[in-house]
Design a protein around this motif. Structure first.
Motif, PDB file in Angstrom:
ATOM      1  N   LEU A 210       0.819  -1.214   0.000  1.00  0.00           N
ATOM      2  CA  LEU A 210       0.000   0.000   0.000  1.00  0.00           C
ATOM      3  C   LEU A 210       0.850   1.261   0.000  1.00  0.00           C
ATOM      4  O   LEU A 210       0.423   2.310  -0.502  1.00  0.00           O
ATOM      5  N   ALA A 211       2.042   1.168   0.568  1.00  0.00           N
ATOM      6  CA  ALA A 211       2.909   2.342   0.668  1.00  0.00           C
ATOM      7  C   ALA A 211       3.754   2.556  -0.573  1.00  0.00           C
ATOM      8  O   ALA A 211       4.468   3.562  -0.672  1.00  0.00           O
ATOM      9  N   THR A 212       3.674   1.630  -1.534  1.00  0.00           N
ATOM     10  CA  THR A 212       4.488   1.714  -2.739  1.00  0.00           C
ATOM     11  C   THR A 212       3.643   2.157  -3.924  1.00  0.00           C
ATOM     12  O   THR A 212       2.581   1.587  -4.173  1.00  0.00           O
ATOM     13  N   PRO A 213       4.096   3.197  -4.648  1.00  0.00           N
ATOM     14  CA  PRO A 213       3.351   3.629  -5.838  1.00  0.00           C
ATOM     15  C   PRO A 213       3.176   2.485  -6.831  1.00  0.00           C
ATOM     16  O   PRO A 213       4.059   1.638  -6.986  1.00  0.00           O
ATOM     17  N   THR A 214       2.031   2.480  -7.509  1.00  0.00           N
ATOM     18  CA  THR A 214       1.700   1.363  -8.404  1.00  0.00           C
ATOM     19  C   THR A 214       2.697   1.226  -9.553  1.00  0.00           C
ATOM     20  O   THR A 214       2.916   0.129 -10.061  1.00  0.00           O
ATOM     21  N   LYS A 215       3.330   2.320  -9.958  1.00  0.00           N
ATOM     22  CA  LYS A 215       4.260   2.265 -11.084  1.00  0.00           C
ATOM     23  C   LYS A 215       5.679   1.923 -10.653  1.00  0.00           C
ATOM     24  O   LYS A 215       6.567   1.757 -11.479  1.00  0.00           O
ATOM     25  N   SER A 216       5.917   1.835  -9.356  1.00  0.00           N
ATOM     26  CA  SER A 216       7.260   1.517  -8.871  1.00  0.00           C
ATOM     27  C   SER A 216       7.526   0.012  -8.959  1.00  0.00           C
ATOM     28  O   SER A 216       6.629  -0.794  -8.741  1.00  0.00           O
ATOM     29  N   GLU A 217       8.788  -0.317  -9.277  1.00  0.00           N
ATOM     30  CA  GLU A 217       9.168  -1.723  -9.327  1.00  0.00           C
ATOM     31  C   GLU A 217       9.425  -2.216  -7.909  1.00  0.00           C
ATOM     32  O   GLU A 217      10.221  -1.632  -7.172  1.00  0.00           O
TER      33      GLU A 217
END
Length: 389
Positions: A210-217
């Motif tokens: 949840l804390a990671t942007p959706t576009k981040s690997e």
């Protein structure tokens, strides 16, 4: 504007010329900053206490004390040199502004090859500088020097609470006290917090997602998820290379295009998982359950399980069109009713593998080991050219 020269009480060296303005408190504050002491009292050259700034004249010579009585600079130096024991084994060190009184034998006997021993073994060998009170000046941390001096006194390493062991170690190395440095290294190692290798829980991982942007690997290489419940989670495109996913619950999870290369999936449950375009090269999925999984990507991206260990896996009913299982191990695996159209099974170990009801049309079985394999109720007949072993 009046100017005066101020000295530390009892000395006539290292004076400072300061301007007189404001109140007596202002002048004491300036003296504090200039002389590096906590100025409390001002005396004239005859020892008279000055309690009013109006009594100060231009070019006066004043003596500043921290509350102690006036010491005549000439008589004080002479009295200090003539006092009983002035030339005995006792000496005072000024370490970073803090005074330590000890004996020469303490500094020399315990560690005879240390810097301190060489400094004080013979008088004036190093040309040690002294302050106005005769204390030997050493520009080091007094906080870290105190446990070193205590060690030289009684041979025990005693560190007060709140003292950083690394700071004491650095000072011990600086002064060349090797035995103490070795003890400190052991103490530091024993105080290190052991690495936490406990598995990551579902709650922790969901918080991470949840804390990671959706576009981040998302990189989860080498992480320990052993036994975690990751069922029904969206795990697309995540890099699980060399991660420990043994005994994980991954039922109905979306692992589309995720990287499971060399990951440990032994004993894991992946029933109904979406494995479109997954990379599982050389992964270990021995004893795992992959019933009803979908490896078939409509866009044409093929799942790659080359060299994977799939001993005893249950993949019944899985969609595996075009899957790459080259040189994989599927010994004793259950692949009943699987769609393996166009699959690459070249060099694959299929010994005792149950392939009954499978669709192996156009599958490449060249060089595969089909000893004891079951091919009952095949949807399409195997062609002789498909297997040469």
């Amino acid at each position: 504007m009046r100017r005066v020269t101020v000295f530390v009480n009892g000395t006539s060296k290292n004076g400072k010329v300061v301007a007189v303005y404001g109140t007596l408190t202002d002048l004491l504050s300036v003296a504090t900053n200039k002389l590096g002491i906590k100025a409390c009292n001002l005396y004239n050259g005859k020892g008279g206490l000055i309690d009013d700034i109006a009594l100060i004249r231009d070019d006066d010579v004043l003596y500043v004390s921290e509350g102690d009585p006036f010491f005549d600079p000439q008589n004080y130096v002479r009295a200090r040199d003539d006092r009983p024991g002035a030339h005995t084994d006792w000496l005072t060190l000024n370490i970073g502004g803090r005074l330590f009184t000890t004996t020469r034998s303490t500094l020399v006997s315990k560690e005879p090859e240390s810097m301190l021993a060489h400094m004080f073994r013979e008088k004036a060998v190093w040309g040690n500088k002294q302050d106005e009170c005769g204390a030997y000046l050493i520009d080091r941390s007094p906080e870290y020097f105190e446990p070193i001096l205590n060690y030289l006194r009684h041979g025990q390493l005693i560190i007060n609470e709140g003292i950083n062991l690394l700071g004491v170690l650095e000072e011990a190395r600086f002064f060349g006290i090797e035995q103490l440095a070795e003890q400190l290294e052991v103490a530091i190692k024993n105080n290190e917090t052991p690495e936490d290798h406990s598995p990551i829980s579902r709650k922790e991982f969901v918080r991470f997602l949840l804390a990671t942007p959706t576009k981040s690997e998302l990189r989860c290489q080498g992480l320990n998820f052993s036994g975690a419940d990751l069922s029904r989670l969206d795990l697309r495109y995540i890099n699980f290379k060399m991660a420990n996913l043994s005994r994980c619950n991954l039922t109905h999870a979306n692992l589309c295009s995720s990287n499971l290369e060399r990951a440990d999936l032994s004993g894991a449950n992946l029933d109904g998982a979406n494995l479109q375009g997954v990379k599982m090269l050389c992964s270990n999925a021995e004893g795992a359950s992959l019933k009803g999984c979908n490896f078939e990507d409509p866009s044409g991206l093929k799942a790659n399980l080359e060299g994977a260990n799939l001993k005893g896996v249950d993949m019944e009913g899985s969609q595996m069109t075009g899957i790459n299982l080259r040189v994989a191990t599927l010994k004793n695996a259950k692949l009943k009713n699987c769609n393996l159209r166009g699959a690459t099974l070249a060099g694959t170990d299929l010994e005792n593998c149950d392939l009954s009801g499978c669709d192996l049309q156009e599958a490449n079985l060249r060089g595969s080991n089909v000893k004891g394999a079951i091919f009952e109720e095949m949807l399409t007949a195997l062609h002789m050219s498909q297997s040469v072993r």
